[in-house]
Design an enzyme around this catalytic site. Structure first.
Site, short mmCIF file in Angstrom:
data_model
loop_
_atom_site.label_atom_id
_atom_site.label_comp_id
_atom_site.label_asym_id
_atom_site.label_seq_id
_atom_site.Cartn_x
_atom_site.Cartn_y
_atom_site.Cartn_z
N LYS A 128 -30.18 -27.00 -28.12
CA LYS A 128 -29.18 -27.71 -28.94
C LYS A 128 -29.84 -28.62 -29.96
CE LYS A 128 -25.36 -26.17 -27.18
NZ LYS A 128 -24.40 -25.39 -27.92
N LYS A 210 -27.66 -14.09 -26.17
CA LYS A 210 -26.49 -13.70 -25.37
C LYS A 210 -25.22 -13.74 -26.20
CE LYS A 210 -24.62 -17.99 -23.67
NZ LYS A 210 -23.68 -18.50 -22.73
N LYS A 213 -19.32 -17.58 -27.44
CA LYS A 213 -18.06 -17.85 -28.14
C LYS A 213 -18.27 -18.23 -29.60
CE LYS A 213 -15.74 -19.94 -24.25
NZ LYS A 213 -16.73 -20.94 -23.83
P1 ADP Z 1 -20.08 -19.63 -24.16
O1 ADP Z 1 -21.57 -19.72 -24.03
O2 ADP Z 1 -19.66 -18.33 -24.68
O3 ADP Z 1 -19.47 -20.80 -24.89
P2 ADP Z 1 -19.47 -20.89 -21.63
O4 ADP Z 1 -20.69 -21.71 -21.85
O5 ADP Z 1 -18.19 -21.60 -21.63
O6 ADP Z 1 -19.49 -19.69 -22.69
O7 ADP Z 1 -19.64 -20.07 -20.28
C1 ADP Z 1 -18.62 -19.83 -19.34
C2 ADP Z 1 -19.15 -18.88 -18.26
O8 ADP Z 1 -19.42 -17.59 -18.82
C3 ADP Z 1 -20.45 -19.35 -17.60
O9 ADP Z 1 -20.38 -19.06 -16.22
C4 ADP Z 1 -21.51 -18.51 -18.28
O10 ADP Z 1 -22.62 -18.29 -17.45
C5 ADP Z 1 -20.76 -17.20 -18.53
N1 ADP Z 1 -21.29 -16.51 -19.73
C6 ADP Z 1 -21.23 -16.96 -21.01
N2 ADP Z 1 -21.80 -16.07 -21.87
C7 ADP Z 1 -22.22 -15.03 -21.09
C8 ADP Z 1 -22.88 -13.79 -21.38
N3 ADP Z 1 -23.17 -13.43 -22.62
N4 ADP Z 1 -23.17 -12.96 -20.35
C9 ADP Z 1 -22.84 -13.31 -19.08
N5 ADP Z 1 -22.22 -14.45 -18.73
C10 ADP Z 1 -21.91 -15.32 -19.72
#
Ligand code: ADP
Ligand code: TRP
Length: 347
Positions: A128, A210, A213
């Site tokens: 970050k 990865k 969102k």
């Molecule tokens: P993002 O990174 O998309 O904002 P979050 O941080 O809110 O998502 O993550 C919510 C859940 O989804 C967590 O348990 C995280 O490990 C899982 N998660 C997020 N992105 C992935 C991904 N690309 N593959 C597998 N699990 C994911």
């Protein structure tokens, strides 16, 4: 929740407690396939056998200063998409983090036990700092402490999260241990939970990191995407000229397409393309067309159901309110215990 069985005479026969599970998703936009396969799919499988607390991490989303106008819609998206994916609000507590005032209270106490040096070393914090050098706020630094409070407030033992959250869970265990050794045994040490120890990680369709969102929206398949958008995004997914020798090792972006196919398509379909890959006859255009079709069919019912749910604001509010009421029962007990142990016990 204690499940107690009574004989007709009213005599207590035996008592069984379900293990407590907590997990959260940040309200930073629509959910995507990474969230679905990495987290929500596990939530759905856990809802009968465990006492589950699943929440929208709206405080966590504030680290990036979202527009206040977007907050409510973002919370409702996450809530509706979780339910549309199969979570039943009658079985699990579904709530917003900001509706549980005991969470920031515990966060404050845990902050006294978290050292700046260890927080600065967390890889997600370092990322970050690189991504948003103009906004390195204290909330970013203490992100793992707030996450620990989310978990410990329910005294959860299992936390279903994707692979990217493992380090945060390790910190949660450290903070729990530290509290226990200073004030007495109080918090269990929460463990990452996965079925068959399978950690699904979905990569972005552009092959960069990865699926997430808020990163490249054109390389992320959201549960709110319509069939055409899904097709367009899949057709643009990164590929190459194809393997040049039999049984070649797959580059990670091709592996990701196969992973998505194994999650959305029939096993026979995956076998056909895997064989084509192994004997160097694969045509990625055909594979992507098939994948797009199967993925659109997979996302379609979730999208429609989530859309219906979100339109019903009264229902969304009712679910959040009831979820918060359920979650506050355990949370207030935990806080009463923690205050007493710390010595905040004056009256
Ligand atoms: P993002 O990174 O998309 O904002 P979050 O941080 O809110 O998502 O993550 C919510 C859940 O989804 C967590 O348990 C995280 O490990 C899982 N998660 C997020 N992105 C992935 C991904 N690309 N593959 C597998 N699990 C994911
Ligand atoms: N940090 C998690 C993520 O970025 C979201 C989260 C916040 C969470 N609090 C939590 C996950 C508590 C599990 C338990 O994905």
């Amino acid at each position: 929740m204690a499940l107690q069985i009574f004989l007709t005479t009213g005599h207590y026969l035996c008592s069984m407690s379900k293990e407590i599970v907590v997990s959260g998703i940040r309200s930073t936009g629509h959910l995507h396939l990474g969230n679905y396969f990495g987290a929500i799919q596990n939530y759905v499988k856990m809802q009968d056998a465990y006492e589950c607390y699943f929440f929208v991490a709206d405080y966590h989303s504030l680290t990036t200063h979202p527009d206040p106008k977007d907050l409510k819609a973002n919370v409702f998206h996450v809530l509706a998409e979780n339910i549309a994916s199969g979570l039943d609000p009658n079985k699990v507590a579904l709530y917003a983090q900001s509706d549980i005032p005991e969470i920031p209270e515990l966060y404050l106490m845990l902050n006294m036990m978290a050292y700046v040096g260890e927080l600065e070393k967390v890889p997600t914090f370092k990322d970050k700092v690189r991504q948003q050098p103009d906004n390195v706020n204290a909330g970013l630094l203490t992100y793992p402490v707030l996450m620990t409070a989310d978990i410990l407030i329910q005294k959860a033992v299992k936390v279903p999260v994707g692979k990217d959250q493992e380090q945060h869970l390790e910190m949660a265990r450290n903070f729990a241990q530290r509290f226990n050794s200073r004030y007495g045994d109080f918090f269990p040490e929460p463990q990452v939970f996965r079925f068959n120890n399978d950690a699904v990680k979905i990569m972005s369709l552009d092959g960069n990191g990865k699926m997430s969102k808020s990163e490249n929206v054109n390389a992320t398949i959201y549960l709110s995407d319509d069939d055409d958008i899904i097709k367009k995004k899949i057709m643009k997914a990164k590929t190459d000229a194809g393997p040049t020798e039999p049984n070649a090792v797959m580059p990670d972006y091709i592996q990701n397409l196969f992973l998505l196919m194994s999650l959305c398509s029939k096993p026979e379909t995956v076998d056909i393309y895997r064989n084509n890959y192994n004997n160097c006859t694969i045509r990625y255009g055909d594979m992507k067309k098939q994948l797009a079709e199967d993925m659109a069919a997979f996302v379609h019912p979730i999208r429609e159901h989530a859309w219906e749910l979100q339109k019903d604001e009264a229902l969304m509010r009712k679910i959040l309110k009831e979820g918060a009421e359920k979650a506050r029962i355990g949370a207030s007990k935990t806080m009463a215990g923690a205050r007493k142990l710390i010595g905040i016990n004056y009256y």
